[in-house]
Design a protein around this motif. Structure first.
Motif, PDB file in Angstrom:
ATOM      1  N   THR A  49       0.813  -1.221   0.000  1.00 27.90           N
ATOM      2  CA  THR A  49       0.000   0.000   0.000  1.00 27.90           C
ATOM      3  C   THR A  49       0.843   1.266   0.000  1.00 27.90           C
ATOM      4  OG1 THR A  49      -0.164   0.027   2.426  1.00 27.90           O
ATOM      5  CG2 THR A  49      -1.869  -1.179   1.215  1.00 27.90           C
ATOM      6  N   ASN A  50       2.135   1.137   0.254  1.00 33.72           N
ATOM      7  CA  ASN A  50       3.037   2.294   0.204  1.00 33.72           C
ATOM      8  C   ASN A  50       3.886   2.295  -1.072  1.00 33.72           C
ATOM      9  OD1 ASN A  50       2.168   3.379   2.633  1.00 33.72           O
ATOM     10  ND2 ASN A  50       3.627   2.211   3.839  1.00 33.72           N
ATOM     11  N   ILE A  51       3.484   1.464  -2.030  1.00 35.32           N
ATOM     12  CA  ILE A  51       4.171   1.383  -3.317  1.00 35.32           C
ATOM     13  C   ILE A  51       3.371   2.177  -4.348  1.00 35.32           C
ATOM     14  CG2 ILE A  51       4.824  -0.202  -5.194  1.00 35.32           C
ATOM     15  CD1 ILE A  51       6.653  -0.491  -2.834  1.00 35.32           C
ATOM     16  N   GLY A  52       4.050   2.851  -5.256  1.00 33.10           N
ATOM     17  CA  GLY A  52       3.363   3.663  -6.257  1.00 33.10           C
ATOM     18  C   GLY A  52       2.377   2.890  -7.102  1.00 33.10           C
ATOM     19  N   ALA A  53       2.701   1.632  -7.426  1.00 32.00           N
ATOM     20  CA  ALA A  53       1.833   0.822  -8.280  1.00 32.00           C
ATOM     21  C   ALA A  53       0.454   0.605  -7.653  1.00 32.00           C
ATOM     22  CB  ALA A  53       2.488  -0.520  -8.585  1.00 32.00           C
ATOM     23  N   PHE A  54       0.396   0.593  -6.327  1.00 33.01           N
ATOM     24  CA  PHE A  54      -0.881   0.440  -5.626  1.00 33.01           C
ATOM     25  C   PHE A  54      -1.819   1.599  -5.978  1.00 33.01           C
ATOM     26  CE2 PHE A  54      -3.264   1.823  -1.797  1.00 33.01           C
ATOM     27  CZ  PHE A  54      -4.114   0.737  -1.625  1.00 33.01           C
ATOM     28  N   HIS A  55      -1.315   2.803  -5.886  1.00 36.45           N
ATOM     29  CA  HIS A  55      -2.129   3.982  -6.142  1.00 36.45           C
ATOM     30  C   HIS A  55      -2.433   4.137  -7.634  1.00 36.45           C
ATOM     31  CE1 HIS A  55      -1.610   5.218  -1.966  1.00 36.45           C
ATOM     32  NE2 HIS A  55      -0.365   4.798  -2.098  1.00 36.45           N
ATOM     33  N   GLU A  56      -1.479   3.822  -8.478  1.00 40.95           N
ATOM     34  CA  GLU A  56      -1.707   3.892  -9.920  1.00 40.95           C
ATOM     35  C   GLU A  56      -2.799   2.908 -10.344  1.00 40.95           C
ATOM     36  OE1 GLU A  56       2.063   3.150 -11.670  1.00 40.95           O
ATOM     37  OE2 GLU A  56       2.991   4.960 -10.865  1.00 40.95           O
ATOM     38  N   ALA A  57      -2.715   1.681  -9.828  1.00 38.84           N
ATOM     39  CA  ALA A  57      -3.681   0.653 -10.205  1.00 38.84           C
ATOM     40  C   ALA A  57      -5.082   0.996  -9.705  1.00 38.84           C
ATOM     41  CB  ALA A  57      -3.240  -0.702  -9.659  1.00 38.84           C
ATOM     42  N   LEU A  58      -5.181   1.483  -8.463  1.00 43.01           N
ATOM     43  CA  LEU A  58      -6.488   1.851  -7.926  1.00 43.01           C
ATOM     44  C   LEU A  58      -7.121   2.982  -8.728  1.00 43.01           C
ATOM     45  CD1 LEU A  58      -6.020   1.716  -4.057  1.00 43.01           C
ATOM     46  CD2 LEU A  58      -7.532   0.302  -5.434  1.00 43.01           C
ATOM     47  N   ASN A  59      -6.334   3.980  -9.062  1.00 41.89           N
ATOM     48  CA  ASN A  59      -6.850   5.105  -9.829  1.00 41.89           C
ATOM     49  C   ASN A  59      -7.309   4.649 -11.210  1.00 41.89           C
ATOM     50  OD1 ASN A  59      -7.107   8.166 -10.099  1.00 41.89           O
ATOM     51  ND2 ASN A  59      -5.833   7.683 -11.872  1.00 41.89           N
ATOM     52  N   PHE A  60      -6.499   3.857 -11.864  1.00 45.39           N
ATOM     53  CA  PHE A  60      -6.828   3.365 -13.204  1.00 45.39           C
ATOM     54  C   PHE A  60      -8.113   2.535 -13.170  1.00 45.39           C
ATOM     55  CE2 PHE A  60      -6.409   0.423 -16.789  1.00 45.39           C
ATOM     56  CZ  PHE A  60      -6.109   1.292 -17.827  1.00 45.39           C
ATOM     57  N   ALA A  61      -8.201   1.613 -12.181  1.00 40.68           N
ATOM     58  CA  ALA A  61      -9.374   0.741 -12.074  1.00 40.68           C
ATOM     59  C   ALA A  61     -10.640   1.542 -11.796  1.00 40.68           C
ATOM     60  CB  ALA A  61      -9.155  -0.290 -10.976  1.00 40.68           C
ATOM     61  N   ALA A  62     -10.520   2.564 -10.939  1.00 37.90           N
ATOM     62  CA  ALA A  62     -11.688   3.370 -10.594  1.00 37.90           C
ATOM     63  C   ALA A  62     -12.154   4.219 -11.776  1.00 37.90           C
ATOM     64  CB  ALA A  62     -11.370   4.254  -9.396  1.00 37.90           C
ATOM     65  N   VAL A  63     -11.203   4.802 -12.505  1.00 39.01           N
ATOM     66  CA  VAL A  63     -11.554   5.658 -13.640  1.00 39.01           C
ATOM     67  C   VAL A  63     -12.289   4.859 -14.721  1.00 39.01           C
ATOM     68  CG1 VAL A  63     -10.589   6.971 -15.570  1.00 39.01           C
ATOM     69  CG2 VAL A  63      -9.749   7.360 -13.255  1.00 39.01           C
ATOM     70  N   TRP A  64     -11.806   3.651 -14.973  1.00 33.54           N
ATOM     71  CA  TRP A  64     -12.395   2.838 -16.044  1.00 33.54           C
ATOM     72  C   TRP A  64     -13.459   1.864 -15.543  1.00 33.54           C
ATOM     73  CZ3 TRP A  64     -11.735   4.036 -20.971  1.00 33.54           C
ATOM     74  CH2 TRP A  64     -10.639   4.855 -21.315  1.00 33.54           C
ATOM     75  N   LYS A  65     -13.740   1.886 -14.242  1.00 33.70           N
ATOM     76  CA  LYS A  65     -14.720   0.976 -13.640  1.00 33.70           C
ATOM     77  C   LYS A  65     -14.451  -0.477 -14.020  1.00 33.70           C
ATOM     78  CE  LYS A  65     -18.602   4.113 -12.854  1.00 33.70           C
ATOM     79  NZ  LYS A  65     -20.054   4.325 -13.008  1.00 33.70           N
ATOM     80  N   LEU A  66     -13.241  -0.898 -13.772  1.00 35.35           N
ATOM     81  CA  LEU A  66     -12.810  -2.235 -14.171  1.00 35.35           C
ATOM     82  C   LEU A  66     -13.335  -3.313 -13.218  1.00 35.35           C
ATOM     83  CD1 LEU A  66      -9.075  -1.563 -15.129  1.00 35.35           C
ATOM     84  CD2 LEU A  66     -11.096  -1.598 -16.619  1.00 35.35           C
ATOM     85  N   PRO A  67     -13.606  -4.509 -13.748  1.00 37.11           N
ATOM     86  CA  PRO A  67     -14.051  -5.627 -12.905  1.00 37.11           C
ATOM     87  C   PRO A  67     -12.872  -6.294 -12.205  1.00 37.11           C
ATOM     88  CG  PRO A  67     -13.970  -6.331 -15.191  1.00 37.11           C
ATOM     89  CD  PRO A  67     -13.632  -4.864 -15.184  1.00 37.11           C
ATOM     90  N   VAL A  68     -12.321  -5.590 -11.220  1.00 34.02           N
ATOM     91  CA  VAL A  68     -11.172  -6.093 -10.480  1.00 34.02           C
ATOM     92  C   VAL A  68     -11.404  -5.880  -8.992  1.00 34.02           C
ATOM     93  CG1 VAL A  68      -9.940  -3.890 -10.779  1.00 34.02           C
ATOM     94  CG2 VAL A  68      -8.646  -5.959 -10.218  1.00 34.02           C
ATOM     95  N   VAL A  69     -10.985  -6.840  -8.186  1.00 34.16           N
ATOM     96  CA  VAL A  69     -11.093  -6.745  -6.731  1.00 34.16           C
ATOM     97  C   VAL A  69      -9.682  -6.783  -6.149  1.00 34.16           C
ATOM     98  CG1 VAL A  69     -11.965  -7.804  -4.615  1.00 34.16           C
ATOM     99  CG2 VAL A  69     -13.340  -7.876  -6.713  1.00 34.16           C
ATOM    100  N   PHE A  70      -9.334  -5.761  -5.384  1.00 42.84           N
ATOM    101  CA  PHE A  70      -8.035  -5.693  -4.730  1.00 42.84           C
ATOM    102  C   PHE A  70      -8.200  -6.168  -3.286  1.00 42.84           C
ATOM    103  CE2 PHE A  70      -8.013  -2.344  -7.976  1.00 42.84           C
ATOM    104  CZ  PHE A  70      -6.868  -2.676  -8.691  1.00 42.84           C
ATOM    105  N   CYS A  71      -7.389  -7.138  -2.893  1.00 42.12           N
ATOM    106  CA  CYS A  71      -7.465  -7.669  -1.523  1.00 42.12           C
ATOM    107  C   CYS A  71      -6.132  -7.482  -0.820  1.00 42.12           C
ATOM    108  CB  CYS A  71      -7.842  -9.153  -1.540  1.00 42.12           C
ATOM    109  SG  CYS A  71      -7.800  -9.912   0.109  1.00 42.12           S
ATOM    110  N   CYS A  72      -6.124  -6.638   0.198  1.00 38.03           N
ATOM    111  CA  CYS A  72      -4.933  -6.421   1.020  1.00 38.03           C
ATOM    112  C   CYS A  72      -4.949  -7.408   2.187  1.00 38.03           C
ATOM    113  CB  CYS A  72      -4.898  -4.993   1.547  1.00 38.03           C
ATOM    114  SG  CYS A  72      -3.528  -4.671   2.697  1.00 38.03           S
ATOM    115  N   GLU A  73      -3.970  -8.294   2.220  1.00 39.27           N
ATOM    116  CA  GLU A  73      -3.802  -9.228   3.331  1.00 39.27           C
ATOM    117  C   GLU A  73      -2.893  -8.549   4.363  1.00 39.27           C
ATOM    118  OE1 GLU A  73      -3.754 -13.619   1.800  1.00 39.27           O
ATOM    119  OE2 GLU A  73      -2.540 -12.438   0.418  1.00 39.27           O
TER     120      GLU A  73
END
Length: 341
Positions: free
Chosen positions: A162-186
């Motif tokens: 969650t402190n890696i840049g890819a986390f924020h990039e992926a969340l933003n991208f998925a939200a903007v495009w309303k992608l069918p993806v579920v992110f699970c933080c263990e």
């Protein structure tokens, strides 16, 4: 009513989960636990080479998500991927053979513990680079959206991601495009050896950041397979309905160190013992008893699991190592290195 209650017993909060689903949730947790304990024993015998990262204590997350998933859904895992690979139905012998570098392994011994992959089961790889697979999961989800398919991509990652840049990039991208993806933080509270709370500005590193991307804050007891299963089901339904991604944070705890080389001595005294009281396998076994399952039914699952682990162990001990001729295959897209010469 889905629970085996005594006549006249009051309805309980877990009545929405079918008996066969509960047995499946328990079976997967037990098999993951037994498999990883055996993998550790084989490591001490020098039969599992290199390092590996166990999910002891985190089994409820893999089981809960896998039971909620449909055939065709895609799993993207971290290097701690044994549990998710087994939970998706990959054969124990194939996974153990891979850990033992045998020719009967999932990738004929070439991938090892940290790179388990089985496209046939929807396991689209275990990734050793922190955060690397989140954008890849977005790509798989975008493919499903573009083609009109109804599969959902699920991306599992640790709290440190969650402190890696890819986390924020992926969340933003998925939200903007309303992608069918579920992110699970263990969230097992430790990013390798460092407590996540010491280096993160918010208490819940994933859930507390969801609102920044217009997503609901979802915080789940990661040691309760029922809670994980319900959260996963709701997220999958949302994704299949075209309502976009979800971010689920599952609070859990690993019973062992970060890897085989880590004794975990940095943990405060008594912390492990406190979490062992909420061992997900023990918690779920007690729940089955509470909901009317017989000791015979529960013991049968445990007996069958141990038999499967024993059979896989003997098969892998007897299996040969991979032949030398496959050393240079599957290295490049064309299956070899000859084109470079």
């Amino acid at each position: 009513m889905n629970v085996r209650q005594k006549p006249g017993a009051a309805a309980r909060v877990n009545d929405d989960i079918a008996p066969e689903t509960r047995l499946d949730l328990y079976r997967r947790q037990v098999e993951i636990r037994d498999f990883e304990k055996r993998a550790y024993d084989l490591f001490l015998q020098n039969l599992v080479k290199g390092t590996s990262h166990l999910s002891l204590g985190q089994e409820a997350i893999a089981a809960g998500f896998a039971v909620a998933m449909k055939e065709g859904d895609k799993s993207f895992c971290t290097y701690r991927g044994h549990a998710h690979t087994l939970a998706r139905g990959v054969d124990m012998e194939a996974v153990l053979g891979e850990l033992m570098q045998r020719d009967n392994g999932l990738m004929r011994g070439k991938g090892g513990s940290m790179h388990l992959t089985s496209v046939d089961h929807g396991v689209m790889g275990s990734y050793a680079i922190i955060g690397a697979h989140l954008p890849i999961a977005c790509g798989a989800a975008w493919r499903a959206q573009y083609l009109g398919h109804d599969d959902v991509s699920v991306c599992f990652f640790g709290d440190g991601t969650t402190n890696i840049g890819a986390f924020h990039e992926a969340l933003n991208f998925a939200a903007v495009w309303k992608l069918p993806v579920v992110f699970c933080c263990e969230n097992n509270l430790y990013m390798e050896y460092t407590p996540i709370g010491e280096v993160t500005a918010v208490e819940n590193p994933a859930a507390d950041r969801a609102s920044a991307y217009g997503l609901e804050s979802i915080l789940v007891d990661g040691n309760d397979a029922d809670a994980v299963y319900r959260a996963a089901e709701a997220a999958f339904a949302r994704a299949r309905a075209g309502e976009g991604p979800s971010l689920i944070e599952c609070k859990t705890y690993r019973h062992s160190g970060h890897s085989r080389a880590d004794p975990g001595k940095y943990r405060p005294e008594g912390e492990l013992e406190k979490w062992l009281e909420r061992d997900p396998v023990k918690v779920y076994r007690a729940r089955l008893s509470e909901f009317g399952f017989s000791e015979k039914e529960i013991a049968a699952i445990e007996r069958e699991s141990k038999a499967k682990v024993d059979a896989a162990t003997e098969a892998c001990k007897a299996a040969p190592p991979p032949p030398d001729e496959i050393l240079a295959t599957d290295v490049y897209a064309d299956g070899g290195w000859a084109w470079r010469n």
